[in-house]
Design an enzyme around this catalytic site. Structure first.
Site, mmCIF file in Angstrom:
data_model
loop_
_atom_site.group_PDB
_atom_site.id
_atom_site.type_symbol
_atom_site.label_atom_id
_atom_site.label_comp_id
_atom_site.label_asym_id
_atom_site.label_seq_id
_atom_site.Cartn_x
_atom_site.Cartn_y
_atom_site.Cartn_z
ATOM 1 N N ASP A 1 11.361 3.281 6.665
ATOM 2 C CA ASP A 1 11.322 4.537 7.426
ATOM 3 C C ASP A 1 10.404 5.580 6.799
ATOM 4 O O ASP A 1 10.226 6.672 7.344
ATOM 5 C CB ASP A 1 12.731 5.109 7.611
ATOM 6 C CG ASP A 1 13.436 5.415 6.287
ATOM 7 O OD1 ASP A 1 12.772 5.420 5.230
ATOM 8 O OD2 ASP A 1 14.660 5.644 6.315
ATOM 9 N N GLY B 1 3.332 3.086 1.354
ATOM 10 C CA GLY B 1 4.205 2.890 2.502
ATOM 11 C C GLY B 1 5.095 4.066 2.836
ATOM 12 O O GLY B 1 5.613 4.151 3.954
ATOM 13 N N ARG B 2 5.295 4.970 1.891
ATOM 14 C CA ARG B 2 6.072 6.178 2.187
ATOM 15 C C ARG B 2 5.513 7.389 1.434
ATOM 16 O O ARG B 2 6.229 8.310 1.075
ATOM 17 C CB ARG B 2 7.545 5.983 1.847
ATOM 18 C CG ARG B 2 7.847 5.599 0.401
ATOM 19 C CD ARG B 2 9.340 5.642 0.151
ATOM 20 N NE ARG B 2 9.676 5.174 -1.190
ATOM 21 C CZ ARG B 2 10.878 5.312 -1.739
ATOM 22 N NH1 ARG B 2 11.842 5.910 -1.066
ATOM 23 N NH2 ARG B 2 11.126 4.854 -2.949
ATOM 24 N N ASP C 1 1.300 -3.014 -9.129
ATOM 25 C CA ASP C 1 0.986 -1.835 -8.317
ATOM 26 C C ASP C 1 1.624 -0.578 -8.879
ATOM 27 O O ASP C 1 1.384 0.518 -8.366
ATOM 28 C CB ASP C 1 1.426 -2.044 -6.865
ATOM 29 C CG ASP C 1 2.906 -2.372 -6.746
ATOM 30 O OD1 ASP C 1 3.316 -3.431 -7.255
ATOM 31 O OD2 ASP C 1 3.655 -1.571 -6.158
ATOM 32 N N ARG D 1 -4.397 2.020 -9.334
ATOM 33 C CA ARG D 1 -3.485 1.068 -9.953
ATOM 34 C C ARG D 1 -4.221 -0.238 -10.264
ATOM 35 O O ARG D 1 -5.293 -0.505 -9.710
ATOM 36 C CB ARG D 1 -2.322 0.770 -8.986
ATOM 37 C CG ARG D 1 -1.676 2.000 -8.368
ATOM 38 C CD ARG D 1 -1.135 1.694 -6.976
ATOM 39 N NE ARG D 1 -0.741 2.914 -6.267
ATOM 40 C CZ ARG D 1 0.513 3.338 -6.160
ATOM 41 N NH1 ARG D 1 1.496 2.657 -6.698
ATOM 42 N NH2 ARG D 1 0.793 4.437 -5.504
ATOM 43 N N LYS E 1 6.002 11.251 -2.026
ATOM 44 C CA LYS E 1 6.980 10.177 -1.912
ATOM 45 C C LYS E 1 8.004 10.620 -0.873
ATOM 46 O O LYS E 1 8.602 11.686 -1.016
ATOM 47 C CB LYS E 1 7.641 9.939 -3.270
ATOM 48 C CG LYS E 1 8.475 8.674 -3.374
ATOM 49 C CD LYS E 1 8.911 8.486 -4.823
ATOM 50 C CE LYS E 1 9.666 7.184 -5.037
ATOM 51 N NZ LYS E 1 10.043 7.002 -6.459
ATOM 52 N N ASP F 1 6.095 6.725 -10.606
ATOM 53 C CA ASP F 1 6.857 6.031 -9.566
ATOM 54 C C ASP F 1 8.176 5.493 -10.108
ATOM 55 O O ASP F 1 8.289 4.314 -10.434
ATOM 56 C CB ASP F 1 6.031 4.917 -8.931
ATOM 57 C CG ASP F 1 6.574 4.546 -7.552
ATOM 58 O OD1 ASP F 1 7.441 5.282 -7.030
ATOM 59 O OD2 ASP F 1 6.149 3.527 -6.996
ATOM 60 N N ARG G 1 4.266 14.579 -6.500
ATOM 61 C CA ARG G 1 4.021 14.391 -7.940
ATOM 62 C C ARG G 1 2.594 14.818 -8.269
ATOM 63 O O ARG G 1 1.683 14.718 -7.443
ATOM 64 C CB ARG G 1 4.247 12.939 -8.356
ATOM 65 C CG ARG G 1 3.192 11.980 -7.902
ATOM 66 C CD ARG G 1 3.281 10.642 -8.626
ATOM 67 N NE ARG G 1 4.443 9.872 -8.240
ATOM 68 C CZ ARG G 1 4.439 8.914 -7.308
ATOM 69 N NH1 ARG G 1 3.312 8.635 -6.658
ATOM 70 N NH2 ARG G 1 5.508 8.235 -7.033
ATOM 71 N N GLY H 1 0.874 -1.156 0.000
ATOM 72 C CA GLY H 1 0.000 0.000 0.000
ATOM 73 C C GLY H 1 0.916 1.211 0.000
ATOM 74 O O GLY H 1 2.130 1.074 -0.186
#
Length: 456
Positions: free
Chosen positions: A121, A88-89, A248, A182, A109, A258, A175, A86
């Site tokens: 992290d 995640g950052r 994804d 997706r 991002k 991405d 972005r 999912g």
């Protein structure tokens, strides 16, 4: 300049599609790239403080999402299904309309941890941010349907990474994208057999992304097939290797986004790989169409829960033909020529591919030298199969203004090969010298002006 029009349409889907999150608090805000041109297209006229407030601290835009949303999705990663991914950052920060009325997303991002960060992290390295700026600017100039890097801020944290020298500098990126839905978004719903959710998501896509409310899942699949065929073709003609074409990472709008281990292949080398960990060449340069086609088959499987499978299978089988048509169109467009009849265009495209596969010249050099139907006189183009290409170009009409820009008289084409990217980063990492990065952005935008003259 456009008028700012907030439209947080994602809220209509409901909270089973996302999780509210909070952005990380960063110690430093240094604006390294702000895309004022893109901001004008969505009606944002920001001063320096405004850029920092909204795209470093992520204070909400007026009338928009009150809190960022981490989107939920699954995906096949190198053909292995992963239900534990999912955002995640990153997160969806805002939605707004552009001058054409399209609904666009502002997504991030490196903006901090979310419920899907697992052991990460939630941060982005500055080098990763720089690379994404360079990728999006170059792809946009070459006519690829891509997200735009909207803002990049250096954030003052030291990050530990296994794949580059550490500690390394940190950044947060925003972005601008035509949606963040997706194939993996549909896969998550199918995984849970959530047919109501699949219907809701398909309706959302039709209503807010494609302006075809109520068109149904089969029509949605046809739209995705068309958009991704154009994307695959444009990757090849640009000489681009995305590197990680997992499900994804396939946007149902057909927009590329991405960028991690991307590269531009210097020559038409179908086995060229961008990601050092892609040992099998699953996402090599020439395999990208096949990889996208495989992902589309996964989407068909998801949509078959709410639509008739047979028409989608027939449409999927026709995708290679859509791709071939898009490839011919993209080749001729990059050469700056008007389309002709189908047979002539096929013959010309075949001659171009035969010439590119000799690797006599780099992809950038080839399209630069032959632009507008020019026949280069250099000795390098005298051997087979270039004379055949020259014959195919006889009588072909160039697009208006195709070679009018002074760029086409430069000694070298603008390119973005790995040695150039590393040199730009080295100047930043070793001397904090941003001039090569800034010069490259200016060079790319100059090439973009040459590629799309106003009279065309």
């Amino acid at each position: 300049m456009s008028i700012y029009r907030a439209d947080p349409a994602i809220l209509k889907l409901g909270d089973r599609f996302y999780d509210p999150v909070r952005p990380a608090q960063f110690p430093v805000a240094i604006a390294r790239f702000v895309n004022r041109r893109a901001a004008q297209g969505v009606g944002l006229n920001l001063d320096s403080e405004g850029w920092e407030r909204h795209f470093h601290r992520f204070e909400p835009l007026p009338g928009n999402l009150e809190q960022p949303l981490a989107l939920r999705y699954h995906g096949h990663q190198f053909r292995n299904y992963n239900p534990e991914i999912g955002d995640g950052r990153g997160f969806l920060f805002a939605q707004l309309r552009d001058e054409r009325g399209r609904l666009l997303d502002l997504g991030t991002k490196g903006s901090g941890q979310t419920p899907y960060s697992r052991f990460g992290d939630g941060r982005l390295t500055l080098k990763g941010g720089i690379r994404e700026v360079l990728a999006t600017e170059m792809l946009e100039a070459l006519g690829v349907n891509t997200s735009k890097t909207f803002a990049l801020f250096e954030t003052g944290e030291s990050l530990q990474r296994n794949d580059e020298p550490s500690p390394t500098r940190s950044a947060v990126l925003t972005r601008l994208s035509h949606g963040h839905i997706r194939i993996g978004t549909f896969q998550r719903l199918a995984f849970y057999d959530d047919r109501e959710g699949l219907h809701a998501l398909a309706d959302y896509c039709h209503r807010f992304l494609f302006d075809q409310p109520g068109a149904g899942a089969e029509r949605l699949f046809e739209i995705v097939l068309s958009g991704t065929a154009g994307l695959a073709a444009s990757y090849l003609v640009a000489g681009f290797v995305h590197g990680v074409l997992n499900s994804d990472n396939i946007n149902i709008t057909g927009e590329s986004f991405d960028y991690g281990p991307w590269r531009f292949t210097p020559h038409w080398d179908e086995s060229f790989v961008a990601a050092y960990f892609d040992h099998a060449g699953l996402y090599a340069f020439g395999v990208q169409p096949e990889a996208i086609h495989w992902n589309l088959a996964q989407l068909a499987g998801c949509l078959s829960l709410i639509a008739d499978r047979e028409p989608m299978e027939q449409a999927l089988n026709g995708w290679p033909g859509l791709f071939q048509d898009a490839l011919v169109e993209a080749l001729i467009k990059r050469l700056g020529l008007r389309p002709a009849d189908k047979e002539s265009d096929l013959n010309l495209a075949g001659a171009m591919l035969a010439a590119l596969r000799t690797r006599t010249a780099t992809i950038d050099r080839f399209f630069f030298d032959w632009r507008g139907g020019r026949i280069p006189e250099g000795e390098v183009y005298q051997a087979f199969p270039f004379p055949s290409l020259a014959r195919q170009l006889e009588g072909r009409a160039a697009l208006p203004g195709a070679i009018d820009h002074p760029y086409w008289s430069d000694p070298e084409p603008c390119s973005m090969h790995i040695d150039e990217v590393e040199a730009i980063w080295s100047a930043i990492a070793e001397r904090d010298d941003w001039s090569p990065f800034e010069a490259k952005i200016m060079a790319i935008r100059r090439m973009a002006d040459a590629m799309t003259p106003p009279c065309a």
